[in-house]
Design an enzyme around this catalytic site. Structure first.
Site, PDB file in Angstrom:
ATOM      1  N   ASP A 371       0.868  -1.166   0.000  1.00 30.08           N
ATOM      2  CA  ASP A 371       0.000   0.000   0.000  1.00 30.08           C
ATOM      3  C   ASP A 371       0.911   1.224   0.000  1.00 30.08           C
ATOM      4  O   ASP A 371       2.031   1.166   0.521  1.00 30.08           O
ATOM      5  CB  ASP A 371      -0.889   0.003   1.237  1.00 30.08           C
ATOM      6  CG  ASP A 371      -1.782   1.228   1.295  1.00 30.08           C
ATOM      7  OD1 ASP A 371      -2.509   1.470   0.320  1.00 30.08           O
ATOM      8  OD2 ASP A 371      -1.727   1.956   2.299  1.00 30.08           O
ATOM      9  N   LYS A 372       0.458   2.315  -0.592  1.00 28.70           N
ATOM     10  CA  LYS A 372       1.304   3.513  -0.649  1.00 28.70           C
ATOM     11  C   LYS A 372       1.266   4.308   0.646  1.00 28.70           C
ATOM     12  O   LYS A 372       2.287   4.482   1.322  1.00 28.70           O
ATOM     13  CB  LYS A 372       0.880   4.423  -1.811  1.00 28.70           C
ATOM     14  CG  LYS A 372       1.755   5.696  -1.917  1.00 28.70           C
ATOM     15  CD  LYS A 372       1.267   6.618  -3.009  1.00 28.70           C
ATOM     16  CE  LYS A 372       0.033   7.396  -2.587  1.00 28.70           C
ATOM     17  NZ  LYS A 372       0.300   8.409  -1.537  1.00 28.70           N
TER      18      LYS A 372
END
Length: 684
Positions: A371-372
């Site tokens: 996930d960023k």
């Protein structure tokens, strides 16, 4: 946010510089829920196991040193049998009642046979090792319930529904599509819906993982049909469980509570938690055939005296020798000892690994998905650029910007104000006043006799004819392509500067990903709810190979499923609630510790404590070493069983050599496993 329409296949953005199983679920899941109570509460099974070990050790010590009559040691061994076999018997009875046999039953028969033959110490040791392994496994059994409970707590239990010109607080289960609810400032939104009145910024991080609050505004037609929700712009839609900003909103409910985005998250986690891992399925199949086969052979051998010219006692002795030879003592401890050593070594380095399944699977991976927001990035906006124009100095521009932004409660304004003050240090800042907000575009304020405007290009396009020139517009566009949220600053009719904020990559992210590549991770994908430009900019800076942008939680699950088809095994690294279903669908779910939500930590198999992404290469290296040692231990333990069974059947080996071989193999696999305690990152 650019909201993508869910599709059956979501294609990644492949960066130019970069040339299974279906679901892991709960790795500790079993046929029955091992939530043992008892005299010592939820820790009774572990305490019983330790009491078994204490009685065994005392009895063996007394007999070895000849400090007491043999009857005393025998009594202690019988006590060890009771405490070591109590919960194993309980589970074996439950399993037999269902018409099944597992190693639990075989262990009990072997221990009983050892006792009949007078080998009480060996039988007690068998029960101690087996009961201790079980007790440690069962600590993880409540994870599914906790993750579901934590997810459910995201949504408020009640909503303020408009009824005949007034509002009434009702349970969210009473809401129906078409109802209008009132959402107060700084409270959670109770249902998925369309904004029909009011404008506000909404923190969607719990659902989409977006780092920046998203501006929401009322749709032009408040009578819009709820079945049109899927086709309208995201600026008009809100999700249950997200957090309203500083303004009052009225929302038309589009989905019942049971069908909201948050409810879908809960169902996704629930489904995956109930699925068994391939390792557990393999073990089940092994036990299904191995245990009955051994029991059948032992039973037949007990009646060998009917065929052979020998007394019943000799046949019975041979049968018990085979049972001891077939009892997987070394096999039972080979994997738990390696797992415990690996988990202990990881814990010393700040990595929490929840069991042997994740430890083994992580060592087999070649693909990671990240996930960023909050994982590869800091998870909060920072002031990244100050570009003075029209002869302004950087400090003079910052003073004006901080003076204006200090009047606003918007998260971006707070980030700009904080970053500006840090750069200005102790310099005095003038006072601005008369703040006016233009939702989605920017703000206006008075500073002395001047009017100061700050916002995106859209603000100035709608303001008047004083548009920024081409050179300024080019700078803004270039900044936005780098992933920045970029704003122009204008004083009266003159453009005096450009400022930008961004959720910046973690300081250690680039180095950590480079080490992962060196460790054999050949593909690293980034999954994010942010738009593609922001995602590509972050990806290029940290070194990921694939980018999937503008994703909702269920689309992240789709991407994970798509990757598992291609790669067999994949790990998902996340930090928020929106990551929970994707982590649960991956082979191994990895949660960032301090920054991670309770749900992500409960759902994940591995947590990086201290919020250190740099620990991931260490964890993968340790897991690969552990996986190698587990394979070695399995070969050793199964080889001993395979050799001893025919030797004892043929009468070449008696129970004495069988016990010695088993104890010797047990020591070998344990000492082999203990090598993990000395593991250092970079070892082969």
């Amino acid at each position: 946010m650019d909201t993508a329409t869910p599709t059956s296949k979501i294609a990644p953005v492949r960066l130019p510089e970069a040339a299974n199983h279906n679901a892991h679920g709960d790795h500790t899941g079993m046929e029955t829920q091992h939530t043992h109570g008892g005299l010592f509460g939820k820790h009774s099974e572990l305490i019983f196991s330790l009491l078994c070990g204490a009685l065994l050790g005392t009895g063996f010590g007394l007999s070895y040193l000849d400090l007491a009559p043999s009857s005393v040691s025998l009594g202690l061994y019988i006590g060890a049998y009771f405490f070591g076999g109590f919960y194993t018997v309980k589970e074996a009875v439950q399993t037999i009642a269902k018409g099944k046999f597992e190693i639990d039953f075989l262990m009990l028969v072997a221990a009983g046979g050892a006792g009949i033959l007078g080998s009480w110490a060996e039988g007690a040791l068998l029960l101690f090792l087996f009961s201790l392994g079980h007790a440690l496994e069962h600590f993880a059994m409540e994870r599914a319930k906790k993750s579901i409970a934590a997810l459910s707590e995201l949504a408020p239990r009640t909503a303020f529904r408009k009824e005949n010109g007034s509002t009434r607080e009702v349970p969210i289960t009473d809401l129906s599509p078409g109802d209008v609810i009132v959402v107060k400032p700084n409270t959670k939104i109770s249902a998925d819906g369309i904004v029909v009145k009011g404008n506000s910024s909404v923190n969607q991080a719990p659902i989409t993982g977006e780092s920046m609050p998203v501006d929401k505004k009322a749709i032009a037609d408040p009578e819009i049909a709820v079945d049109m929700a899927a086709s309208i712009d995201a600026a008009y839609k809100v999700f249950a469980g997200t957090i309203n900003g500083n303004e009052l909103l009225e929302v038309k409910v589009t989905k019942a509570a049971s069908d909201s985005t948050l409810s879908r998250l809960i169902r996704l986690v629930n489904e995956t938690q109930s699925q068994k891992s391939p390792t557990q399925l393999f073990t089940d199949r092994f036990e299904k055939y191995f245990v009955p086969a051994v029991i059948l052979i032992v039973t037949l051998l007990c009646f060998a005296f009917l065929v052979l010219d020998e007394p019943f006692s000799k046949s019975f002795y041979r049968a018990m020798s085979v049972l001891v030879a077939a009892s997987p003592c070394a096999l039972a401890i080979s994997t738990p000892s390696a797992v415990l050593s690996g988990v202990a070594r990881a814990a010393r380095a700040g990595v929490l690994i929840k069991g042997g399944g994740p430890l083994e699977d992580l060592g087999a991976l070649e693909v990671l998905a990240f996930d960023k927001t909050g994982t590869l990035t800091e998870g909060r906006p920072k002031l990244t650029k100050i570009i003075p124009l029209a002869g302004m100095t950087e400090n003079d521009l910052l003073k004006i910007v901080v003076a204006v932004e200090s009047l606003s409660d918007h998260p971006l304004a707070k980030a700009i104000s904080k970053g500006g003050r840090e750069r200005l240090k102790n310099e005095s800042i003038p006072s601005a006043h008369d703040l006016e907000a233009v939702l989605g575009k920017g703000i206006k304020a008075s500073l002395g006799a001047d009017d100061v405007y700050m916002g995106n290009i859209a603000l100035f396009q709608s303001l008047d004819h004083e548009q920024p020139n081409e050179a300024i517009a080019t700078q803004v566009t270039a900044s936005e392509k780098e992933g920045n949220t970029t704003m122009l600053v204008r004083r009266n009719q003159e453009y005096i500067g450009i400022i930008a904020v961004m959720d910046t990559p973690r300081a250690e992210a680039k180095q950590a990903l480079a080490e992962l590549k060196a460790a054999g991770i050949r593909r690293m994908a980034m999954l994010t709810g942010d738009n593609e430009e922001v995602a590509k900019a972050v990806a290029a800076e940290v070194g990921v190979t694939d980018v999937y942008a503008s994703l909702l939680p269920e689309q992240k699950v789709t991407v994970i499923q798509q990757l598992t088809k291609d790669e067999s095994k994949i790990a998902m690294v996340g930090d928020g609630v929106n990551d929970a279903p994707a982590m649960a669908k991956s082979t191994v779910g990895i949660a960032m510790g301090a920054a991670g939500s309770d749900v992500a930590l409960e759902t994940a198999d591995i947590a990086l404590m201290g919020d250190k992404l740099s620990l991931l290469p260490f964890a993968i290296g340790l897991s690969r070493k552990a996986r190698k040692i587990i394979r070695q231990n399995l070969v050793i333990s199964l080889s001993v069983v395979a050799i001893l069974i025919p030797l004892t059947i043929l009468g070449i080996a008696s129970i004495g050599p069988a016990v010695i071989a088993h104890e010797g193999s047990t020591l070998v696999v344990v000492f082999n496993a203990l090598r993990l305690l000395a593991y250092k990152w970079g070892q082969k």
